[in-house]
Design an enzyme around this catalytic site. Structure first.
Site, PDB file in Angstrom:
ATOM      1  N   ASP A  13      79.351  34.374  38.951  1.00 56.58           N
ATOM      2  CA  ASP A  13      80.459  35.084  39.616  1.00 56.58           C
ATOM      3  C   ASP A  13      81.673  35.242  38.697  1.00 56.58           C
ATOM      4  OD1 ASP A  13      78.971  35.010  42.115  1.00 56.58           O
ATOM      5  OD2 ASP A  13      79.601  32.926  42.284  1.00 56.58           O
ATOM      6  N   LYS A  16      80.673  39.404  35.491  1.00 61.74           N
ATOM      7  CA  LYS A  16      79.760  39.960  34.489  1.00 61.74           C
ATOM      8  C   LYS A  16      79.504  41.438  34.715  1.00 61.74           C
ATOM      9  CE  LYS A  16      76.502  36.856  35.222  1.00 61.74           C
ATOM     10  NZ  LYS A  16      77.218  35.850  36.026  1.00 61.74           N
ATOM     11  N   GLY A  40      73.937  38.801  41.594  1.00 64.61           N
ATOM     12  CA  GLY A  40      74.684  39.908  42.176  1.00 64.61           C
ATOM     13  C   GLY A  40      75.730  40.424  41.228  1.00 64.61           C
ATOM     14  N   HIS A  41      75.630  41.683  40.846  1.00 64.65           N
ATOM     15  CA  HIS A  41      76.627  42.305  39.980  1.00 64.65           C
ATOM     16  C   HIS A  41      77.252  43.489  40.715  1.00 64.65           C
ATOM     17  CE1 HIS A  41      74.650  40.727  36.010  1.00 64.65           C
ATOM     18  NE2 HIS A  41      75.212  39.789  36.731  1.00 64.65           N
ATOM     19  N   GLN A 223      73.519  34.588  37.110  1.00 63.64           N
ATOM     20  CA  GLN A 223      74.111  33.277  37.400  1.00 63.64           C
ATOM     21  C   GLN A 223      74.975  32.807  36.219  1.00 63.64           C
ATOM     22  OE1 GLN A 223      70.379  33.272  37.970  1.00 63.64           O
ATOM     23  NE2 GLN A 223      70.772  34.063  39.980  1.00 63.64           N
TER      24      GLN A 223
END
Length: 429
Positions: A13, A16, A40-41, A223
């Site tokens: 988080d 990125k 998740g991006h 991650q």
């Protein structure tokens, strides 16, 4: 040509998505090499926001995007994500997207097991996303996984299903659940197989070929290093190796392919889920960091725990992952704080140490040793050069460089792609 590997140098988080999006616009290939759809991006391109979990970030701009064999693939989640992006006008075809044919699949039974375990864990909850990532990796190393290449040979799957179901039926019985419905599982696989097979290929070979042609390859990590199954805050970690060295095994290219290792580092610290967090602020300051930073997970929408910058952890991450330079993100969130603290060491049982110990009980007992720095009242939001930054903000950045023993390659001052101060171009030869 130079390659670039992007990894998170904290607990994930770190922002990125924006960095990878900017780099992807200059790359010829973008590769995911570990993790699953627990990643998740969020990409903000103009007025459009794209939320990605499995698809590499390059897909938004049409860059060749590949999922390597180190990823565990939920084919149904992939199909839903692909359809959602196509609804936003993104074109995804076998010409610009490929999946390693030796990728292990995440199956419905993996999601079932993940949920059953977490529900029964009580205080021992790991805080997983419940998406079956861990159980799928277990089956991979247990040599009972169903892989992408198996979708072309479903009529020959019985021996593998025997091994898989023998394992899962025993586990399910322990939770009072019925055995795996093999017929339903096979029907599900037959339904999804044509969608997956159109993209399946030996990704290692395609990467070898484009590398010979001089392509710039961007390896997109998911991650963060502190969630690495070996080097993170075990057992409160993910199920894959998140360090830069995983590029080699997770993509099929050799260990000399990682290139410039860019560690993404938030200007403060956050964490989702359970586990130790030495600099966590369970007070109004922590709440303010969360509010200003919009700290909610892309995948889970879970509220992130917030705290001051931990130089001990980032220095450790940079060393373990061979980070060449860091991209410091969310500097603007610190605007307006009268004072800012940086953790420079830990106190453990009366001694001061300069690393995070491996044992969970010791990790939980460490107390941060802080250095206090004067904050700044001016805004850094949208700054694109050093000249636009307050002097105290520059002092803060320079102190971080000293403490983590790694230079800053860029500074991000908003979610917008262009609101970045570039110090060193990772793709420069």
């Amino acid at each position: 040509m130079a390659n670039v590997t992007v990894i998170g140098a904290q607990w994930g988080d770190e922002g990125k998505g924006k960095i990878v999006d900017w780099l992807a616009s200059r790359a010829d290939v973008v590769v995911r090499f570990q993790g699953g759809h627990n990643a998740g991006h969020t990409l903000v391109v103009g007025d459009t926001t794209y939320k990605l979990s499995l698809l590499p970030s390059g897909i938004v701009t049409g860059t060749l995007s590949l999922i390597g064999n180190g990823v565990v693939l939920d084919p149904w989640a992939l199909k839903a994500e692909l359809e959602r992006l196509e609804g936003q006008g993104v074109s995804i075809t076998p010409a610009n997207f490929g999946i390693a044919d030796n990728c292990p699949l995440i199956l419905p039974l993996h999601r079932d097991l993940d949920g059953l375990r977490e529900a029964a864990a009580g205080k021992g909850k790991i805080g997983t996303t419940g998406r079956g990532i861990g159980p799928a990796y277990e089956d991979k190393v247990g040599r009972r996984a169903i892989r992408v290449c198996d979708l072309a040979h479903l009529d020959e799957l019985d021996p593998q299903l025997d091994r898989l179901c023998a394992h899962h039926d025993a586990l399910r019985a322990g939770f009072g659940e019925p055995p795996v419905d093999r017929a339903a599982l096979l029907e599900d696989l037959r339904g999804i197989a044509p969608f997956v097979q159109q993209f399946a290929q030996p990704v290692w070979k395609r990467l070898r070929d484009v590398r010979k042609e001089g392509a710039k390859i961007l390896f997109e990590g998911a991650q963060g290093v502190l969630l690495d199954v070996d080097h993170g805050t075990y057992p409160f970690v993910t199920s894959s190796n998140t360090v830069s060295g995983t590029v080699a095994s997770g993509s099929g290219l050799g260990p000399n392919s990682a290139g410039f290792v860019l560690g993404i580092v938030k200007a403060y610290t956050t964490r989702v889920g359970s586990g130790p967090f030495p600099t966590e602020l369970e007070d109004e300051t922590g709440e303010e960091l969360g509010r200003k930073g919009h700290e909610f997970g892309t995948v889970t929408a879970r509220k992130r725990r917030c705290g001051w910058f931990d130089a001990v952890l980032v220095r450790q991450s940079c060393a373990i992952s061979g980070v060449t330079g860091i991209a410091l993100t969310k500097l603007d969130v610190l605007d307006g704080f009268e004072t800012i603290k940086i953790c420079t060491g830990y106190r453990l049982d009366g001694d001061v140490i300069d690393y995070l110990p491996s044992h969970a009980a010791e990790q939980a007992r460490v107390e941060p040793v802080y250095e206090e720095i004067e904050g700044w009242s001016e805004t850094t939001a949208g700054a694109r050069s050093w000249a636009e930054l307050p002097a105290q903000a520059i002092k803060y950045i320079r102190r971080i460089e000293e403490l983590i023993e790694c230079p800053v390659a860029s500074v991000s001052t908003s979610p917008e792609r262009d609101d970045t101060i570039l110090v060193r171009d990772p793709f420069a030869d």
